[in-house]
Scaffold this active site. Structure first.
Site, PDB file in Angstrom:
ATOM      1  N   THR A 197      35.778  32.384  32.577  1.00 39.26           N
ATOM      2  CA  THR A 197      34.363  32.503  32.916  1.00 39.26           C
ATOM      3  C   THR A 197      34.051  33.952  33.275  1.00 39.26           C
ATOM      4  O   THR A 197      34.565  34.480  34.259  1.00 39.26           O
ATOM      5  CB  THR A 197      34.004  31.587  34.100  1.00 39.26           C
TER       6      THR A 197
ATOM      7  N   SER B  27      44.597  29.470  43.821  1.00 36.49           N
ATOM      8  CA  SER B  27      44.593  30.066  45.163  1.00 36.49           C
ATOM      9  C   SER B  27      43.442  29.466  45.964  1.00 36.49           C
ATOM     10  O   SER B  27      43.611  29.088  47.127  1.00 36.49           O
ATOM     11  CB  SER B  27      44.427  31.586  45.078  1.00 36.49           C
TER      12      SER B  27
ATOM     13  N   TYR C 258      55.338  28.947  38.665  1.00 32.76           N
ATOM     14  CA  TYR C 258      55.022  27.518  38.607  1.00 32.76           C
ATOM     15  C   TYR C 258      56.252  26.626  38.424  1.00 32.76           C
ATOM     16  O   TYR C 258      56.179  25.409  38.603  1.00 32.76           O
ATOM     17  CB  TYR C 258      54.107  27.248  37.395  1.00 32.76           C
TER      18      TYR C 258
ATOM     19  N   ASP D 220      49.653  63.354  76.082  1.00 25.47           N
ATOM     20  CA  ASP D 220      49.896  61.920  75.915  1.00 25.47           C
ATOM     21  C   ASP D 220      50.495  61.347  77.200  1.00 25.47           C
ATOM     22  O   ASP D 220      51.660  60.953  77.254  1.00 25.47           O
ATOM     23  CB  ASP D 220      50.836  61.686  74.725  1.00 25.47           C
TER      24      ASP D 220
ATOM     25  N   GLY E 113      42.898  29.393  32.981  1.00 27.30           N
ATOM     26  CA  GLY E 113      42.030  30.268  32.205  1.00 27.30           C
ATOM     27  C   GLY E 113      42.835  31.261  31.386  1.00 27.30           C
ATOM     28  O   GLY E 113      43.970  31.610  31.736  1.00 27.30           O
ATOM     29  N   ASP E 114      42.253  31.720  30.289  1.00 28.23           N
ATOM     30  CA  ASP E 114      42.998  32.592  29.372  1.00 28.23           C
ATOM     31  C   ASP E 114      43.135  34.032  29.876  1.00 28.23           C
ATOM     32  O   ASP E 114      43.638  34.903  29.173  1.00 28.23           O
ATOM     33  CB  ASP E 114      42.352  32.587  27.982  1.00 28.23           C
ATOM     34  N   ASP E 115      42.725  34.282  31.143  1.00 31.03           N
ATOM     35  CA  ASP E 115      42.777  35.643  31.689  1.00 31.03           C
ATOM     36  C   ASP E 115      44.170  36.071  32.119  1.00 31.03           C
ATOM     37  O   ASP E 115      44.372  37.212  32.509  1.00 31.03           O
ATOM     38  CB  ASP E 115      41.830  35.759  32.888  1.00 31.03           C
TER      39      ASP E 115
END
Length: 434
Positions: A125, A12, A78, A207, A93-95
Site C-alpha cells: 500500500t 509489528s 519467521y 564539577d 506485502g511485496d515491500d
C-alpha cells in the site's frame, strides 16, 4: 465457513494503518489468520522499540475481525514459528523483496517448500509509512509518562542500551537525529545523559555540585522540549535525604527515565582525578536509605534508580564493591553502575563476573570514559545492559571551537576556517520550525 487452512502473517503492529488491514483482509480469504506478533526484543533487533509494548499491541491485533489468533514471534526471522504451525500460506506485502528483510523473505520461501506452502505477496500500500506516522505524532508520544517508562522497556528488550551525553538542546538534537545503517541494521543512540560534569563545564564552574539542581533542571527542560528520546540524570550523591522526593518529582514531571546516584559524601571530587585523597564513601546502609527514599517517592514504578559504586575509585576493591551491590539491590536499586578509572575494563568485568552469581543481581551500567577501547559486544558478553558515553560531545566541541577561535585571530577574518566548520544552513535545518 472457513476452509481451516492456516495463514501466517508477521506483524509489528505498533501503529496500525490501512496497509496492515489490507494484508489481514487478504490473508483471511485464504484461511484462518494466525498473526505472529513481533516481540519488543524482535523489533529492537533491527530498529527502535515500539511505542506500545507487546501486551498492548496484542490486545489490539487479536480484536481485529480478520484475525483468528495471535502468537509471539520472538525474532525477526519467521522460521521457528513456521516450523511450529506449518501454515499453508504466509502473507506479506511485496515491500520486503529488498532491504533489511530480504534475507528473512528468502528463508520463509525455503521453509514453506518443506510442506508445499505458498508465499502470498499483495502489492504494498503506497504512501503509508509507520515511520512517517510516528514522526507526525511524536509530540504525543514524547509525553513524560512515555519517556519515563522507556528505559526499563529498552533494558528488557535490547542487548545493550546506548546513551550519549547531552549538555544543551543542540546536542540533544544531534543525538535525536544521528542514525547509521550498518549490515542492514539501523543504529542510533537510545537516549541522553545529563551529566553534572558537562553541565558544570558549560557554565564555567568546577564539577563539585556548584551548579544546583534547580539550574540543571532548567537546562534539562530546554533539552526535553525539543527532543523525544529518553534521558538519564546524573545526580552526583543525590544531596540531602529529605530533599530527594522533590528532585524525583521534578525529574518525573519533565520525563527523565532514571537517576544515577553515587555513594560518596562530602564535597564532590570528580572520580576521574588521579588524586582521590579526602574522598569518602557513604556508609552503604545510609546510602541504601536514599535508594529507598527514591523508590517510595516515585509516582511511576518504571522510573529507575541506579546506584553508582565508587569502591574501585577510592581503592577499596572488589570485595567492598560486591558487598555494596548486594545492599543497594536489596534496598530497591534497579541497576548498578560500577565505576572505574582504569584504562582497561578488567576491573569492572571482574565485578560483573562475581555479581552475576548473586540472587540479587540487577542490570549493570558502564561508563567507558577511561577504558574507551572496550567494544559494546564485550560489555554485553559480561552482563552490562547500559553504556553511557558520558562526556564525548563536550570534549569534541571544545578543541574544535578553540581551533576556530585561534584561526580567526591569526588571519584577521573568518574565511580560512569556513571549509572546516558546518554551514550555518545545516544548523538551521537541524532545528524544526513546526
Amino acid at each position: 465457513m472457513k476452509n481451516m487452512k492456516k495463514v501466517y502473517v508477521g506483524l509489528s503492529a505498533d501503529i496500525l494503518h490501512e496497509g496492515h488491514i489490507n494484508i489481514l483482509k487478504t490473508a483471511s480469504q485464504y484461511g484462518d489468520v494466525i498473526v505472529g506478533l513481533l516481540t519488543d526484543e524482535a523489533i529492537a533487533s533491527y530498529k527502535n522499540i515500539p511505542y506500545l509494548d507487546f501486551k498492548k499491541r496484542k490486545v489490539v491485533v487479536e480484536n481485529i475481525k480478520f484475525v483468528t489468533s495471535v502468537i509471539p514471534q520472538n525474532t525477526l526471522d519467521y522460521v521457528d514459528n513456521l516450523n511450529l504451525i506449518k501454515p499453508n500460506y504466509v502473507v506479506h506485502g511485496d515491500d520486503w523483496k529488498n532491504g533489511v528483510q530480504k534475507k528473512t523473505r528468502d528463508r520463509v520461501i525455503k521453509t514453506l517448500k518443506k510442506w508445499s506452502g505458498r508465499l502470498i505477496e499483495p502489492k504494498y500500500t503506497k504512501n503509508i509509512s509507520s515511520t512517517e506516522i510516528k514522526k507526525k505524532i511524536s509530540n504525543i508520544l514524547s509525553s513524560p509518562d512515555n519517556r519515563v517508562s522507556r528505559l526499563k522497556r529498552l533494558i528488557n528488550s535490547k542487548n545493550i542500551v546506548r546513551i550519549l551525553e547531552s549538555h544543551n538542546s543542540l546536542t540533544g538534537l544531534i543525538i535525536e537525529n544521528t542514525k547509521i545503517i550498518k549490515n542492514n541494521t539501523s543504529y542510533e543512540f537510545d537516549g541522553m545523559w545529563s551529566s553534572s560534569l558537562t553541565d558544570s563545564a558549560t557554565k564555567g564552574k568546577p564539577d563539585n555540585s556548584s551548579v544546583d539542581f534547580s539550574t540543571r533542571l532548567s537546562s534539562l527542560n530546554d533539552i526535553m522540549e525539543v527532543t523525544t528520546k529518553l534521558l538519564v540524570f546524573d545526580a552526583d550523591n543525590g544531596g540531602q535525604l529529605e530533599h530527594l522526593p522533590f528532585l524525583i518529582r521534578s525529574l518525573e514531571r519533565c520525563g527523565a527515565s532514571a537517576i544515577i546516584m553515587e555513594d560518596k559524601i562530602g564535597l564532590k571530587k570528580n572520580s576521574l582525578f588521579k588524586n582521590q585523597t579526602g574522598t569518602k564513601q557513604d556508609k552503604p546502609e545510609l546510602f541504601a536509605k536514599k535508594i529507598k527514599q527514591i523508590c517510595n517517592s516515585r509516582k511511576n514504578n518504571d522510573f529507575m534508580v541506579i546506584a553508582r559504586i565508587e569502591s574501585f575509585i577510592v581503592g577499596k576493591g572488589l570485595k567492598d564493591a560486591l558487598r555494596r551491590a548486594e545492599i543497594y539491590s536489596k534496598a530497591g536499586a534497579d541497576g548498578i553502575l560500577i565505576h572505574s578509572k582504569e584504562k582497561t575494563p578488567t576491573e569492572i568485568f571482574s565485578f560483573a563476573k562475581e555479581f552475576k552469581k548473586s540472587k540479587n543481581f540487577i542490570p549493570l551500567v558502564s561508563v567507558p570514559s577511561t577504558y574507551s577501547k572496550v567494544y559494546e559486544k564485550d560489555l554485553i558478553r559480561n552482563g552490562f545492559k547500559l553504556v553511557i558515553y558520558a562526556n564525548q560531545l563536550l570534549r569534541a566541541a571544545y578543541p574544535a571551537m578553540q581551533f576556530t577561535a585561534k584561526k580567526i585571530l591569526e588571519n584577521g577574518r573568518a574565511f580560512e576556517i569556513e571549509k572546516k566548520i558546518i554551514p550555518i544552513k545545516e544548523i538551521i535545518n537541524l532545528i524544526k520550525n513546526d
